[in-house]
Write a protein that holds these residues in place. Structure first.
Motif, PDB file in Angstrom:
ATOM      1  N   GLY A 137       0.800  -1.218   0.000  1.00  0.00           N
ATOM      2  CA  GLY A 137       0.000   0.000   0.000  1.00  0.00           C
ATOM      3  C   GLY A 137       0.830   1.264   0.000  1.00  0.00           C
ATOM      4  O   GLY A 137       0.297   2.367  -0.163  1.00  0.00           O
TER       5      GLY A 137
ATOM      6  N   LEU B  59      -4.592  -3.254  -4.963  1.00  0.00           N
ATOM      7  CA  LEU B  59      -4.237  -3.921  -3.712  1.00  0.00           C
ATOM      8  C   LEU B  59      -5.199  -5.075  -3.459  1.00  0.00           C
ATOM      9  O   LEU B  59      -6.406  -4.872  -3.323  1.00  0.00           O
ATOM     10  CB  LEU B  59      -4.290  -2.933  -2.544  1.00  0.00           C
ATOM     11  CG  LEU B  59      -3.326  -1.746  -2.634  1.00  0.00           C
ATOM     12  CD1 LEU B  59      -3.488  -0.853  -1.411  1.00  0.00           C
ATOM     13  CD2 LEU B  59      -1.888  -2.222  -2.740  1.00  0.00           C
TER      14      LEU B  59
ATOM     15  N   ASP C 172      -6.938  -4.644   0.042  1.00  0.00           N
ATOM     16  CA  ASP C 172      -7.615  -3.382   0.326  1.00  0.00           C
ATOM     17  C   ASP C 172      -8.476  -3.086  -0.895  1.00  0.00           C
ATOM     18  O   ASP C 172      -8.132  -2.244  -1.732  1.00  0.00           O
ATOM     19  CB  ASP C 172      -6.608  -2.264   0.582  1.00  0.00           C
ATOM     20  CG  ASP C 172      -7.230  -1.111   1.361  1.00  0.00           C
ATOM     21  OD1 ASP C 172      -8.471  -1.132   1.556  1.00  0.00           O
ATOM     22  OD2 ASP C 172      -6.497  -0.195   1.771  1.00  0.00           O
TER      23      ASP C 172
ATOM     24  N   LYS D  51      -8.770  -0.114  -3.681  1.00  0.00           N
ATOM     25  CA  LYS D  51      -7.641   0.806  -3.546  1.00  0.00           C
ATOM     26  C   LYS D  51      -6.541   0.443  -4.545  1.00  0.00           C
ATOM     27  O   LYS D  51      -6.343  -0.724  -4.891  1.00  0.00           O
ATOM     28  CB  LYS D  51      -7.080   0.755  -2.122  1.00  0.00           C
ATOM     29  CG  LYS D  51      -8.063   1.180  -1.047  1.00  0.00           C
ATOM     30  CD  LYS D  51      -8.396   2.661  -1.159  1.00  0.00           C
ATOM     31  CE  LYS D  51      -9.390   3.084  -0.085  1.00  0.00           C
ATOM     32  NZ  LYS D  51      -8.860   2.930   1.279  1.00  0.00           N
TER      33      LYS D  51
ATOM     34  N   LYS E 206     -16.379  -7.849   5.993  1.00  0.00           N
ATOM     35  CA  LYS E 206     -16.263  -7.252   4.674  1.00  0.00           C
ATOM     36  C   LYS E 206     -17.147  -7.953   3.658  1.00  0.00           C
ATOM     37  O   LYS E 206     -17.493  -7.375   2.642  1.00  0.00           O
ATOM     38  CB  LYS E 206     -14.803  -7.253   4.234  1.00  0.00           C
ATOM     39  CG  LYS E 206     -13.943  -6.353   5.125  1.00  0.00           C
ATOM     40  CD  LYS E 206     -12.584  -6.068   4.542  1.00  0.00           C
ATOM     41  CE  LYS E 206     -11.828  -5.103   5.457  1.00  0.00           C
ATOM     42  NZ  LYS E 206     -10.546  -4.668   4.910  1.00  0.00           N
TER      43      LYS E 206
ATOM     44  N   PHE F  14     -12.830  -9.935  -1.065  1.00  0.00           N
ATOM     45  CA  PHE F  14     -11.741  -9.880  -0.092  1.00  0.00           C
ATOM     46  C   PHE F  14     -10.897 -11.141  -0.128  1.00  0.00           C
ATOM     47  O   PHE F  14      -9.789 -11.141  -0.620  1.00  0.00           O
ATOM     48  CB  PHE F  14     -12.313  -9.638   1.302  1.00  0.00           C
ATOM     49  CG  PHE F  14     -11.260  -9.405   2.355  1.00  0.00           C
ATOM     50  CD1 PHE F  14     -10.367  -8.360   2.222  1.00  0.00           C
ATOM     51  CD2 PHE F  14     -11.180 -10.218   3.457  1.00  0.00           C
ATOM     52  CE1 PHE F  14      -9.392  -8.140   3.180  1.00  0.00           C
ATOM     53  CE2 PHE F  14     -10.216 -10.002   4.423  1.00  0.00           C
ATOM     54  CZ  PHE F  14      -9.331  -8.954   4.288  1.00  0.00           C
TER      55      PHE F  14
ATOM     56  N   ASN G 127      -5.185  -4.037   7.663  1.00  0.00           N
ATOM     57  CA  ASN G 127      -4.819  -2.729   7.133  1.00  0.00           C
ATOM     58  C   ASN G 127      -5.427  -1.528   7.848  1.00  0.00           C
ATOM     59  O   ASN G 127      -5.270  -0.394   7.387  1.00  0.00           O
ATOM     60  CB  ASN G 127      -5.174  -2.657   5.638  1.00  0.00           C
ATOM     61  CG  ASN G 127      -4.200  -3.456   4.781  1.00  0.00           C
ATOM     62  OD1 ASN G 127      -3.015  -3.538   5.088  1.00  0.00           O
ATOM     63  ND2 ASN G 127      -4.707  -4.073   3.720  1.00  0.00           N
ATOM     64  N   ASP G 128      -6.132  -1.733   8.959  1.00  0.00           N
ATOM     65  CA  ASP G 128      -6.606  -0.565   9.704  1.00  0.00           C
ATOM     66  C   ASP G 128      -6.462  -0.811  11.202  1.00  0.00           C
ATOM     67  O   ASP G 128      -6.215  -1.930  11.654  1.00  0.00           O
ATOM     68  CB  ASP G 128      -8.040  -0.187   9.324  1.00  0.00           C
ATOM     69  CG  ASP G 128      -9.060  -1.260   9.682  1.00  0.00           C
ATOM     70  OD1 ASP G 128      -9.022  -1.785  10.810  1.00  0.00           O
ATOM     71  OD2 ASP G 128      -9.915  -1.572   8.826  1.00  0.00           O
TER      72      ASP G 128
ATOM     73  N   THR H 298       0.859  -6.411   7.219  1.00  0.00           N
ATOM     74  CA  THR H 298       0.074  -5.308   6.675  1.00  0.00           C
ATOM     75  C   THR H 298       0.622  -4.813   5.342  1.00  0.00           C
ATOM     76  O   THR H 298       1.812  -4.972   5.039  1.00  0.00           O
ATOM     77  CB  THR H 298       0.032  -4.138   7.670  1.00  0.00           C
ATOM     78  OG1 THR H 298      -0.826  -3.106   7.175  1.00  0.00           O
ATOM     79  CG2 THR H 298       1.422  -3.561   7.901  1.00  0.00           C
ATOM     80  N   ASP H 299      -0.260  -4.197   4.560  1.00  0.00           N
ATOM     81  CA  ASP H 299       0.142  -3.503   3.335  1.00  0.00           C
ATOM     82  C   ASP H 299       0.651  -2.101   3.638  1.00  0.00           C
ATOM     83  O   ASP H 299       1.214  -1.445   2.757  1.00  0.00           O
ATOM     84  CB  ASP H 299      -1.043  -3.385   2.373  1.00  0.00           C
ATOM     85  CG  ASP H 299      -1.374  -4.704   1.686  1.00  0.00           C
ATOM     86  OD1 ASP H 299      -0.451  -5.436   1.314  1.00  0.00           O
ATOM     87  OD2 ASP H 299      -2.578  -4.995   1.524  1.00  0.00           O
ATOM     88  N   TYR H 300       0.415  -1.630   4.873  1.00  0.00           N
ATOM     89  CA  TYR H 300       0.723  -0.243   5.229  1.00  0.00           C
ATOM     90  C   TYR H 300       1.679  -0.203   6.429  1.00  0.00           C
ATOM     91  O   TYR H 300       1.252  -0.029   7.583  1.00  0.00           O
ATOM     92  CB  TYR H 300      -0.559   0.508   5.560  1.00  0.00           C
ATOM     93  CG  TYR H 300      -1.521   0.611   4.396  1.00  0.00           C
ATOM     94  CD1 TYR H 300      -1.391   1.626   3.447  1.00  0.00           C
ATOM     95  CD2 TYR H 300      -2.551  -0.319   4.226  1.00  0.00           C
ATOM     96  CE1 TYR H 300      -2.271   1.719   2.368  1.00  0.00           C
ATOM     97  CE2 TYR H 300      -3.424  -0.233   3.152  1.00  0.00           C
ATOM     98  CZ  TYR H 300      -3.283   0.779   2.227  1.00  0.00           C
ATOM     99  OH  TYR H 300      -4.143   0.861   1.162  1.00  0.00           O
TER     100      TYR H 300
END
Length: 322
Positions: A50, A118, A121, A124, A242, A250, A287-288, A305-307
């Protein structure tokens, strides 16, 4: 006579259950704790898809600058037998070329697209610099050379004996047995990895996850040795939530499977037992902040995580999870 048999049966059963519960709480009385050389609290999925071009040197460098503990990457074999770092075996999503990596020599693999979707995500897209040097596919050997002591989680993407041998040889060449984890959800692939090089830290395959659940609820888990060192699993509650959004693709798992895993495996008491045995548990791909918090409160050793920056900030702001 029947009464006596019943009494003896329940006495034995009660004794077994008490013994199982005792050693479940104190497993190190039976098993030596695994001593891994690294701690994977913060794991960057594909180097942080991300925040940079996935599975590239620039992504890995950025994640390490942020402060990640571990890099996660995926491997495939090219036509000229080079171990290339890529999640997809087919290049259509990542480059626009509908061709498999195994059909091309390494020098002929095109650059990544300037913009990449992504997987974890939905909706995104990562938009990077577009610079050719940032969009180049990396070789695994190049990663090992540049980051010699960085813990790396390697997903062997296909059942290919030559790929497994090549990766193993690179691990040996750069003395990375203690700083590498490898395997796949496929039990056949993971068994081949272990047979090729049992000195490398090992992931649980999906079959071994099922075996873990069966051992837990039969009471046998405290008595059975475990060769795996790292349990890498998805967080079903995230998937189920999700799924309520019809437009969000997802994970390719049926809701029933996700609910079953959530009910039987995602339990703090199981993770506490595994942690006592030195087995690290990490959830992918979160991711959050809500997801991070859920994972750590369950007793996860780490989060993928991607972030990387987002997870780093969360850990800094919530020192109780560090």
């Amino acid at each position: 006579m029947v009464y006596i048999v019943i009494m003896v049966f329940f006495s034995i059963l009660g004794g077994y259950l008490l013994t199982s519960v005792f050693f479940f709480r104190f497993p190190n009385l039976i098993h030596r704790r695994k001593q891994l050389k690294f701690r994977c609290r913060h794991i960057s999925h594909r180097g942080g898809a991300g925040e940079n071009y996935e599975n590239t040197i620039s992504a890995f460098q950025h994640a390490l600058e942020v402060g990640t503990d571990m890099l996660e990457l995926d491997c495939h074999l090219t036509k000229d037998a080079q171990v290339v770092v890529s999640h997809d075996g087919n290049l259509l999503r990542s480059t626009g070329l509908d061709c498999n990596i195994s059909q091309l020599d390494y020098k002929d693999i095109p650059l990544l697209k300037p913009e990449l979707s992504l997987d974890f995500d939905p909706g995104k897209t990562f938009v990077g610099s577009g610079k050719p040097e940032d969009r180049r596919f990396a070789l695994l050997e190049e990663v090992f050379k540049k980051f010699p002591k960085v813990p790396i989680n390697i997903d062997i993407k296909v059942d290919n004996d030559l790929l497994i041998k090549k990766v193993s040889n690179l691990i040996k060449k750069y003395n990375r047995e203690e700083y590498t984890v490898w395997g796949n959800f496929n039990d056949v692939v993971t068994k081949k990895c272990y047979a090729e090089n049992p000195q490398v830290n090992l992931l649980f395959s999906m079959r071994q996850v099922v075996y873990l659940v069966l051992l837990t609820y039969s009471g046998l888990l405290p008595f059975v040795p475990i060769k795996e060192t790292n349990l890498e699993i998805f967080l079903p509650s995230i998937y189920l939530r999700k799924k309520t959004n019809p437009s969000a693709g997802f994970l390719p798992f049926h809701s029933f499977l996700a609910r079953t895993v959530d009910c039987l495996l995602i339990k703090k008491f199981i993770f506490e037992h595994l942690n006592k045995r030195g087995i690290q548990i990490y959830f992918w791909v979160l991711n959050d902040e809500e997801e991070f918090r859920t994972a750590f409160e369950l007793g996860a050793s780490g989060v993928m995580t991607d972030y990387p920056t987002r997870l780093k900030n969360f850990l800094t702001e919530n020192p109780q999870y560090q």
